[in-house]
Design a protein around this motif. Structure first.
Motif, PDB file in Angstrom:
ATOM      1  N   GLU A   9      50.964  34.193  33.516  1.00  0.00           N
ATOM      2  CA  GLU A   9      49.569  33.733  33.360  1.00  0.00           C
ATOM      3  C   GLU A   9      49.116  34.128  31.963  1.00  0.00           C
ATOM      4  O   GLU A   9      49.280  35.278  31.552  1.00  0.00           O
ATOM      5  CB  GLU A   9      48.726  34.391  34.452  1.00  0.00           C
ATOM      6  N   ASP A  10      48.570  33.181  31.204  1.00  0.00           N
ATOM      7  CA  ASP A  10      48.182  33.493  29.825  1.00  0.00           C
ATOM      8  C   ASP A  10      46.818  34.161  29.717  1.00  0.00           C
ATOM      9  O   ASP A  10      46.542  34.843  28.727  1.00  0.00           O
ATOM     10  CB  ASP A  10      48.250  32.236  28.935  1.00  0.00           C
ATOM     11  N   GLU A  11      45.960  33.976  30.707  1.00  0.00           N
ATOM     12  CA  GLU A  11      44.656  34.638  30.627  1.00  0.00           C
ATOM     13  C   GLU A  11      44.802  36.091  31.075  1.00  0.00           C
ATOM     14  O   GLU A  11      45.076  36.362  32.244  1.00  0.00           O
ATOM     15  CB  GLU A  11      43.646  33.918  31.511  1.00  0.00           C
ATOM     16  N   ASP A  53      50.973  30.319  36.592  1.00  0.00           N
ATOM     17  CA  ASP A  53      49.844  29.508  36.145  1.00  0.00           C
ATOM     18  C   ASP A  53      50.359  28.140  35.694  1.00  0.00           C
ATOM     19  O   ASP A  53      51.420  28.042  35.071  1.00  0.00           O
ATOM     20  CB  ASP A  53      49.155  30.241  34.982  1.00  0.00           C
ATOM     21  N   ASN A  55      48.754  25.986  33.601  1.00  0.00           N
ATOM     22  CA  ASN A  55      48.476  25.719  32.187  1.00  0.00           C
ATOM     23  C   ASN A  55      48.844  26.912  31.324  1.00  0.00           C
ATOM     24  O   ASN A  55      48.121  27.892  31.257  1.00  0.00           O
ATOM     25  CB  ASN A  55      46.993  25.407  31.991  1.00  0.00           C
ATOM     26  N   LYS A 103      42.144  28.295  41.062  1.00  0.00           N
ATOM     27  CA  LYS A 103      41.274  29.352  40.548  1.00  0.00           C
ATOM     28  C   LYS A 103      39.842  28.831  40.542  1.00  0.00           C
ATOM     29  O   LYS A 103      39.645  27.651  40.264  1.00  0.00           O
ATOM     30  CB  LYS A 103      41.670  29.715  39.114  1.00  0.00           C
TER      31      LYS A 103
HETATM   32 CA    CA Z   1      46.215  29.237  31.747  1.00  0.00          CA
END
Ligand code: CA
Length: 224
Positions: A9-11, A53, A55, A103
């Motif tokens: 997950e990038d966040e 995730d 994205n 989410k």
């Molecule tokens: Ca993302």
């Protein structure tokens, strides 16, 4: 079940939140902020489940999911995404994701979904056999032919891992992640020591074929 879970997950906030939630459940959690980094970890630690995730900044979650399933089809993938149309849901599941969550989500829902996925991994308590070596997960009894073999808990865990993944190279990193999950800083040579102990017990009879094989530069393999 104490599982190995990878969160891609990038966040950062969400990544840390999910990781903490799962660590609190007793799991061993690895995290990655990018798809490539995540795929490297899949290879290294063989997670039971990946929270993925959709994205991501480098390669999209769909491709990551496909590659995970190519590498290790038994890995459970729980897709996490902000998209919530049914078309995206169908796409995610078509690509081999085992479940899908949008989410924002409630912590309890995530916990329940992860638990449900892991149950499918853990449901197998059938007798394991490789050559004349048998392991009964219900009684923890290990035998080579008719001879019972006494193993320490650590040796038993290691052998169980080998026997559920026969004919596959298990790297030292994979073995550490599985057997010493609570202390990831453990050194790889500890694996060699324990494999040595195990060999002395299950491969001690010179009249029988050896079952534990070294794969130079990679790790070990259990095979007939
Ligand atoms: Ca993302």
């Amino acid at each position: 079940m104490n599982a190995i879970i990878l969160v891609i997950e990038d966040e950062k906030d969400i990544r840390d939140f999910v990781a903490k939630l799962l660590i609190d459940q007793g799991h061993t959690v690895y995290t990655a902020g990018k798809g490539i980094e995540g795929l490297d970890l899949v290879e290294k630690v063989s997670p039971d489940l990946v929270v993925l995730d959709l994205n991501l900044p480098d390669i999209d979650g769909e491709s990551v999911c496909e590659r995970i399933k190519d590498m290790r089809p038994e890995t459970q993938v729980l897709m996490l995404t902000a998209r919530d149309t049914s078309r995206d849901l169908a796409r995610g599941l078509n690509l081999g994701a085992d479940d899908y969550m949008t989410k924002p989500f409630e912590p309890e829902v995530l916990k329940a979904r992860v638990h449900a996925r892991l149950r499918t991994v853990d449901s197998d308590d059938e007798m394991l056999q490789v050559g004349d070596l048998t392991l009964d997960p219900k009684t923890h009894e290990v035998k080579r032919g008719e001879e019972s073999i006494d193993l320490s808990p650590q040796e038993y865990k290691l052998l169980h891992y080998f026997m559920t993944n026969p004919n596959q190279v298990l790297t030292r990193e994979m073995i550490i992640a599985r057997i010493w999950e609570s202390s990831p800083e453990i050194e790889t040579r500890v694996v060699d020591v324990y494999v040595g102990y195990l060999r002395k017990k299950i491969d001690k009879d010179d009249n029988k074929p050896k079952l534990i094989h070294s794969v130079r530069g990679f790790g070990y393999m259990l095979k007939e």
